[in-house]
Design an enzyme around this catalytic site. Structure first.
Site, PDB file in Angstrom:
ATOM      1  N   LYS A 116      -3.904  11.098  -6.606  1.00  0.00           N
ATOM      2  CA  LYS A 116      -4.540  12.403  -6.374  1.00  0.00           C
ATOM      3  C   LYS A 116      -4.212  12.892  -4.970  1.00  0.00           C
ATOM      4  O   LYS A 116      -3.912  14.070  -4.761  1.00  0.00           O
ATOM      5  CB  LYS A 116      -6.066  12.291  -6.576  1.00  0.00           C
ATOM      6  CG  LYS A 116      -6.434  12.118  -8.042  1.00  0.00           C
ATOM      7  CD  LYS A 116      -7.866  11.628  -8.276  1.00  0.00           C
ATOM      8  CE  LYS A 116      -8.087  11.343  -9.758  1.00  0.00           C
ATOM      9  NZ  LYS A 116      -9.356  10.678 -10.069  1.00  0.00           N
TER      10      LYS A 116
ATOM     11  N   GLN B 276     -14.828   8.850  -7.268  1.00  0.00           N
ATOM     12  CA  GLN B 276     -14.025   8.121  -8.259  1.00  0.00           C
ATOM     13  C   GLN B 276     -14.917   7.192  -9.082  1.00  0.00           C
ATOM     14  O   GLN B 276     -15.679   6.395  -8.536  1.00  0.00           O
ATOM     15  CB  GLN B 276     -12.926   7.318  -7.538  1.00  0.00           C
ATOM     16  CG  GLN B 276     -11.969   6.602  -8.469  1.00  0.00           C
ATOM     17  CD  GLN B 276     -11.124   7.558  -9.305  1.00  0.00           C
ATOM     18  OE1 GLN B 276     -10.655   8.583  -8.845  1.00  0.00           O
ATOM     19  NE2 GLN B 276     -10.944   7.215 -10.579  1.00  0.00           N
TER      20      GLN B 276
ATOM     21  N   ASP C  20     -14.509  17.605 -10.260  1.00  0.00           N
ATOM     22  CA  ASP C  20     -14.312  16.872 -11.516  1.00  0.00           C
ATOM     23  C   ASP C  20     -14.927  17.604 -12.715  1.00  0.00           C
ATOM     24  O   ASP C  20     -14.678  17.250 -13.857  1.00  0.00           O
ATOM     25  CB  ASP C  20     -14.970  15.492 -11.386  1.00  0.00           C
ATOM     26  CG  ASP C  20     -13.995  14.367 -11.612  1.00  0.00           C
ATOM     27  OD1 ASP C  20     -12.850  14.651 -11.998  1.00  0.00           O
ATOM     28  OD2 ASP C  20     -14.382  13.203 -11.408  1.00  0.00           O
TER      29      ASP C  20
END
Ligand code: NAP
Length: 284
Positions: free
Chosen positions: A50, A94, A117
């Protein structure tokens, strides 16, 4: 018949390329903060990827590493700081988190406007109602791959296997909004095989290597394999038995190189969207 392979890497490159002009039009680079708790090797790889893509696009990327034994309070304090930081447009924690941390409480703490997200309940609620919000990255990426297949979705029978908040549930909502008739399956589903056999669209998000066999696939169906399963020999396998399924399906995503790169591309899009909304609002 051999299925067309839906190349997630190529599509992600295109989407990322298209973001560059939007990024250039902003008064400052969009900011993305990724929080990693612990040293899970797979999570470290995902976070690194990422960061690499963000860097290439000119997104200001910061990674905050916390030790595996970090307390819930310490993690929430990091999120509070990022929520207040005006240079940060997108925040991603994460997953999975170490077991002593409550992922629901943590995700709920993220400012929904910075929820890169797309997993905050505010954004999930907007998604289910078909309203604009930040859309969960993996299902959003799957929808782009489905459109890339060129198949008409409206009126088709779709099955989503797996009902997690991250993938299966938002995926079912997006397919329903594309006018598919959706069946959402899970571990208690009876006779998964017969549901898959009648489906024009199959999205597998289970986490069990090669669960879906080729003979289950309806000829010509579009198959999106979200599963990322590490086998004992170190290789990666999807939830769909690829070599069997590609002989029957009309189009299919490979693992790796299908859904994974699109998830990252959607994270970048959400970060840019969040920055556009924030900077537009600030300018008013
Ligand atoms: P998860 O939270 O563990 O959910 C798995 C789902 O599969 C659950 O709903 C479970 O049902 C269902 N399930 C388990 N066994 C089943 C069976 N035999 N038949 C039918 N359904 C079954 O997993 P997730 O986070 O959604 O992830 C799923 C997979 O996608 C994993 O391999 C993960 O690594 C991968 N993934 C990939 C990406 C990417 O970017 N490529 C992103 C996210 C996830 P119950 O609800 O009844 O337990």
């Amino acid at each position: 018949m051999t299925a067309r392979s839906l190349n997630g890497r190529a599509l992600a490159r295109q989407r990322n390329q298209a973001l560059k002009s939007r990024i250039a039009a902003l008064p400052r680079p969009p900011g993305l903060a990724v929080v990693l708790v612990g040293e899970d090797p797979a999570s470290q790889i995902y976070v690194r990827r990422k960061g690499v893509v963000a860097g290439r696009l000119g997104i200001a990327h910061q990674q905050i590493d916390l030790p595996a034994d970090a307390t819930q309070e310490a993690l929430l304090a990091v999120i509070d700081r990022l929520n207040d930081d005006t240079s940060v447009d997108g925040i991603l924690v994460q997953l999975p988190l170490p077991r002593h941390l409550d992922a629901t409480v943590v995700m709920d703490r993220i400012d929904p406007a910075k929820d890169a997200d797309g997993l905050h309940p505010t954004n999930t609620g907007l998604l289910v109602q078909g309203r604009a919000g930040l859309i969960a990255c993996t299902p959003h990426g799957c929808m782009h791959l489905l459109r890339e297949s060129g198949e008409e979705l409206s009126g088709r029978d779709a099955v989503v296997i797996g009902r997690s908040n991250i993938v299966g549930r938002p995926m079912a909502a997006l397919l329903e909004q594309a006018n598919c008739t959706v069946t959402l399956c899970h571990s208690r589903t009876r006779d998964l095989e017969s549901i898959v056999r009648r489906s024009d669209v199959v999205v597998a998000a289970v986490g069990r290597p090669n669960l879906i066999r080729g003979e289950w696939i309806k000829p010509g169906a579009v198959v999106i394999d979200v599963g990322m399963n590490r086998l004992e020999d170190g290789s990666l396998a999807g939830d769909v038995f690829f070599d069997e399924a590609r002989e029957v399906a009309g189009a299919i995503t490979p693992v790796p190189g299908g859904v994974g790169p699109m998830t990252i591309a959607m994270l970048m899009e959400n970060t840019v969207r969040a920055a556009e909304a924030r900077l537009g609002r600030d300018a008013m």
